[in-house]
Design a protein around this motif. Sequence first.
Motif, PDB file in Angstrom:
ATOM      1  N   ARG A   6       9.344 -21.733   2.816  1.00 39.94           N
ATOM      2  CA  ARG A   6       9.247 -20.413   2.630  1.00 39.94           C
ATOM      3  C   ARG A   6      10.570 -19.553   3.008  1.00 39.94           C
ATOM      4  O   ARG A   6      10.970 -18.859   2.235  1.00 39.94           O
ATOM      5  CB  ARG A   6       8.069 -19.805   3.242  1.00 39.94           C
ATOM      6  N   TYR A   7      10.981 -20.098   4.227  1.00 38.89           N
ATOM      7  CA  TYR A   7      12.163 -19.373   4.740  1.00 38.89           C
ATOM      8  C   TYR A   7      13.510 -19.849   3.676  1.00 38.89           C
ATOM      9  O   TYR A   7      14.398 -18.888   3.314  1.00 38.89           O
ATOM     10  CB  TYR A   7      12.662 -20.034   6.051  1.00 38.89           C
ATOM     11  N   CYS A  10      13.208 -17.536   0.524  1.00 38.30           N
ATOM     12  CA  CYS A  10      13.518 -16.356   0.830  1.00 38.30           C
ATOM     13  C   CYS A  10      15.189 -16.159   0.816  1.00 38.30           C
ATOM     14  O   CYS A  10      15.444 -15.033   0.230  1.00 38.30           O
ATOM     15  CB  CYS A  10      12.781 -15.806   2.211  1.00 38.30           C
TER      16      CYS A  10
END
Length: 76
Positions: A6-7, A10
């Motif tokens: 997810r990081y 992003c």
Amino acid sequence: MKQLSRYCGCLLGGAAGDALGYPVEFLSLEDIREQYGPDGITEYDLQENVAQISDDTQMTLFTANGLLFSETRRRI
């Protein structure tokens, strides 16, 4: 591992959006439509086959690097 994905997503999404908008960042809507057509910019405006990013992405990456550095130091 799910959080790491997810990081990364992003950061990648932010950089991709920055690279798409960078060429028109300070142009008016009228100027954008004049230069890129009625739909505006719809693909990367490559410079030497590379999409350019702005200082916004660079600062985001420096911040992420600082967070990672502090997290690893905290664990020592």
